[in-house]
Design a protein around this motif. Sequence first.
Motif, short mmCIF file in Angstrom:
data_model
loop_
_atom_site.label_atom_id
_atom_site.label_comp_id
_atom_site.label_asym_id
_atom_site.label_seq_id
_atom_site.Cartn_x
_atom_site.Cartn_y
_atom_site.Cartn_z
N LEU A 98 -21.65 55.53 53.60
CA LEU A 98 -20.51 56.04 54.21
C LEU A 98 -20.52 55.79 55.71
CD1 LEU A 98 -17.78 57.30 53.46
CD2 LEU A 98 -19.08 59.35 53.99
N GLY A 99 -19.55 55.08 56.33
CA GLY A 99 -19.45 54.83 57.68
C GLY A 99 -19.98 53.51 58.16
N ASP A 100 -20.48 52.71 57.28
CA ASP A 100 -20.78 51.30 57.64
C ASP A 100 -19.56 50.54 57.71
OD1 ASP A 100 -23.33 51.61 57.53
OD2 ASP A 100 -23.85 50.71 55.60
N GLU A 101 -19.72 49.61 58.73
CA GLU A 101 -18.46 48.70 58.87
C GLU A 101 -19.01 47.45 59.45
OE1 GLU A 101 -17.28 49.70 63.44
OE2 GLU A 101 -16.46 51.00 61.85
N GLY A 102 -18.22 46.41 59.20
CA GLY A 102 -18.51 44.90 59.52
C GLY A 102 -17.57 44.07 59.60
N THR A 103 -17.57 42.85 60.24
CA THR A 103 -16.33 41.89 60.28
C THR A 103 -16.77 40.72 59.66
OG1 THR A 103 -15.75 43.02 62.52
CG2 THR A 103 -14.69 40.49 61.91
N ILE A 104 -16.07 40.33 58.56
CA ILE A 104 -16.52 39.20 57.79
C ILE A 104 -15.03 38.18 57.69
CG2 ILE A 104 -18.15 40.02 56.64
CD1 ILE A 104 -16.16 40.68 54.49
N ILE A 105 -15.43 36.95 57.63
CA ILE A 105 -14.32 35.98 57.42
C ILE A 105 -13.70 35.92 56.07
CG2 ILE A 105 -13.77 33.32 57.51
CD1 ILE A 105 -16.10 33.24 59.72
N ALA A 106 -12.55 36.11 55.93
CA ALA A 106 -11.84 36.08 54.48
C ALA A 106 -11.82 34.46 53.83
CB ALA A 106 -10.37 36.59 54.76
N THR A 107 -12.96 34.45 53.03
CA THR A 107 -12.83 33.05 52.30
C THR A 107 -12.47 33.31 51.01
OG1 THR A 107 -15.10 33.35 51.73
CG2 THR A 107 -14.67 31.96 53.62
N ASN A 108 -12.38 32.49 49.89
CA ASN A 108 -11.75 32.89 48.52
C ASN A 108 -12.83 33.76 47.96
OD1 ASN A 108 -9.70 31.12 48.98
ND2 ASN A 108 -10.65 29.28 48.02
N ASP A 109 -14.21 33.65 48.07
CA ASP A 109 -15.20 34.53 47.38
C ASP A 109 -14.85 35.84 47.79
OD1 ASP A 109 -16.16 33.61 49.54
OD2 ASP A 109 -18.19 33.98 48.84
N VAL A 110 -14.81 35.89 49.22
CA VAL A 110 -14.50 37.34 49.71
C VAL A 110 -13.47 38.28 49.50
CG1 VAL A 110 -14.55 38.46 52.13
CG2 VAL A 110 -15.90 36.78 51.72
N ILE A 111 -12.20 37.36 49.33
CA ILE A 111 -10.99 38.25 48.83
C ILE A 111 -11.14 38.44 47.49
CG2 ILE A 111 -8.66 37.46 48.45
CD1 ILE A 111 -8.69 35.72 50.83
N ARG A 112 -11.76 37.66 46.65
CA ARG A 112 -11.69 38.05 44.91
C ARG A 112 -12.76 39.23 45.15
NH1 ARG A 112 -14.91 33.85 42.58
NH2 ARG A 112 -13.75 32.57 44.05
N ASP A 113 -13.85 39.35 45.79
CA ASP A 113 -14.76 40.82 45.63
C ASP A 113 -13.94 41.75 46.27
OD1 ASP A 113 -16.83 39.48 44.40
OD2 ASP A 113 -17.78 39.00 46.37
N LEU A 114 -12.96 41.63 47.43
CA LEU A 114 -12.37 42.57 48.07
C LEU A 114 -11.22 43.33 47.12
CD1 LEU A 114 -11.81 41.46 51.58
CD2 LEU A 114 -13.33 43.26 50.93
N ARG A 115 -10.74 42.40 46.25
CA ARG A 115 -9.79 43.03 45.22
C ARG A 115 -10.30 44.07 44.47
NH1 ARG A 115 -7.72 37.85 43.39
NH2 ARG A 115 -6.85 36.97 45.38
N GLY A 116 -11.60 43.64 44.17
CA GLY A 116 -12.32 44.76 43.01
C GLY A 116 -12.72 45.94 43.45
N ILE A 117 -12.94 45.79 44.87
CA ILE A 117 -13.72 47.39 45.48
C ILE A 117 -12.38 47.77 46.54
CG2 ILE A 117 -15.82 46.40 45.18
CD1 ILE A 117 -16.14 45.72 48.11
N GLU A 118 -11.18 47.42 46.41
CA GLU A 118 -10.39 47.91 47.71
C GLU A 118 -10.20 49.30 47.69
OE1 GLU A 118 -6.70 45.63 47.10
OE2 GLU A 118 -6.50 46.18 45.29
N ARG A 119 -10.35 49.98 46.34
CA ARG A 119 -9.97 51.39 46.34
C ARG A 119 -11.26 52.29 47.19
NH1 ARG A 119 -11.02 51.48 40.20
NH2 ARG A 119 -13.39 51.45 40.42
N PHE A 120 -12.32 51.46 47.55
CA PHE A 120 -13.28 52.37 48.14
C PHE A 120 -13.41 51.91 49.74
CE2 PHE A 120 -14.82 51.23 43.87
CZ PHE A 120 -15.10 52.61 43.42
N LEU A 121 -12.57 50.71 50.16
CA LEU A 121 -12.60 50.51 51.59
C LEU A 121 -11.32 50.69 52.40
CD1 LEU A 121 -14.19 47.02 51.06
CD2 LEU A 121 -15.58 48.80 51.41
N GLU A 122 -11.47 50.64 53.60
CA GLU A 122 -10.45 50.55 54.37
C GLU A 122 -10.35 49.12 55.04
OE1 GLU A 122 -8.79 52.40 58.66
OE2 GLU A 122 -9.89 53.88 57.15
N ILE A 123 -9.35 48.30 54.58
CA ILE A 123 -9.34 46.90 55.17
C ILE A 123 -8.32 46.64 56.09
CG2 ILE A 123 -9.11 44.68 54.35
CD1 ILE A 123 -10.03 45.49 51.53
N SER A 124 -8.73 46.11 57.23
CA SER A 124 -7.59 45.94 58.30
C SER A 124 -7.66 44.47 58.72
CB SER A 124 -7.84 46.94 59.37
OG SER A 124 -9.02 46.88 59.89
#
Length: 79
Positions: free
Chosen positions: A53-79
């Motif tokens: 809890l509290g870990d943060e990072g900056t990543i480039i939104a590629t196709n594989d990243v966006i697909r993974d983010l959709r699956g876990i978006e309820r656990f993250l704060e994405i900006s």
Amino acid sequence: KKTIVRLLAKDEKVAAEHKRQKKIRAAGYNPKRRGGRYYAGHIVKQHPVKGELGDEGTIIATNDVIRDLRGIERFLEIS
């Protein structure tokens, strides 16, 4: 949790830390030949990101990243 750790590991600072640790582990790896095979044991990977809890990072939104983010978006704060 594994998906979050995998995504956070794509951050530039975390990737640089992983590369540094990989060099350190490789320096101590000295396999011995015995019976035509190499015996050396297993080098355990140290994970710079734990996915806590509290870990943060900056990543480039590629196709594989966006697909993974959709699956876990309820656990993250994405900006």
